[in-house]
Design a protein around this motif. Structure first.
Motif, PDB file in Angstrom:
ATOM      1  N   LEU A 192       1.180   4.181  -2.909  1.00 37.84           N
ATOM      2  CA  LEU A 192       1.035   5.591  -2.560  1.00 37.84           C
ATOM      3  C   LEU A 192       2.279   6.384  -2.950  1.00 37.84           C
TER       4      LEU A 192
ATOM      5  N   THR B  51       0.829  -1.207   0.000  1.00 36.60           N
ATOM      6  CA  THR B  51       0.000   0.000   0.000  1.00 36.60           C
ATOM      7  C   THR B  51       0.860   1.251   0.000  1.00 36.60           C
ATOM      8  N   SER B  52       1.893   1.245   0.836  1.00 34.70           N
ATOM      9  CA  SER B  52       2.812   2.389   0.869  1.00 34.70           C
ATOM     10  C   SER B  52       3.515   2.552  -0.467  1.00 34.70           C
TER      11      SER B  52
END
Length: 122
Positions: A49, A45-46
């Protein structure tokens, strides 16, 4: 309003192309973080992003930095990329780069990894 079929196909391809580019960039970032000691990414997820933020920063601040410095092509382009990477590292909690040298190394690694992954996947 009627849009020609070709225009509609181009719009869909550009959105799909952008999403594919973000996924490949996120994967390249995960691989680079795994290999480089000076780069940390907390997870998938990071990574997604960070890929999105890097794309946005490159399109805005990166373009401006290239314009005022004249670093359009070549090795000096990696200096602009390193500044953008450090800015993203300062803005995002799940992404950390341990200094300017690591940011330059990451910029070079991402360039090679993205090229390799695009050829492998597409």
């Amino acid at each position: 309003m009627y849009q020609p079929l070709l225009l509609d196909t181009m719009i869909q391809a550009s959105v799909g192309g952008f999403l594919a580019q973000m996924l490949v960039n996120a994967l390249a970032l995960l691989i680079a973080a795994f290999v480089l000691d000076g780069v940390e990414v907390k997870g998938i997820t990071s990574s997604l992003l960070v890929a999105l933020v890097l794309a946005f920063l490159n399109a805005t601040i990166g373009s401006y930095l290239e314009e005022i410095t004249g670093f359009y092509k070549g090795i000096l382009h990696f200096l602009v990329d390193a500044v953008v990477i450090l800015l993203a590292s300062a803005l995002l909690k799940g992404f950390r780069v341990k200094g300017f040298l690591w940011a330059i190394i990451l910029a070079v690694a991402l360039t090679f990894l993205n090229t390799f992954l695009y050829q492998l996947i597409f």
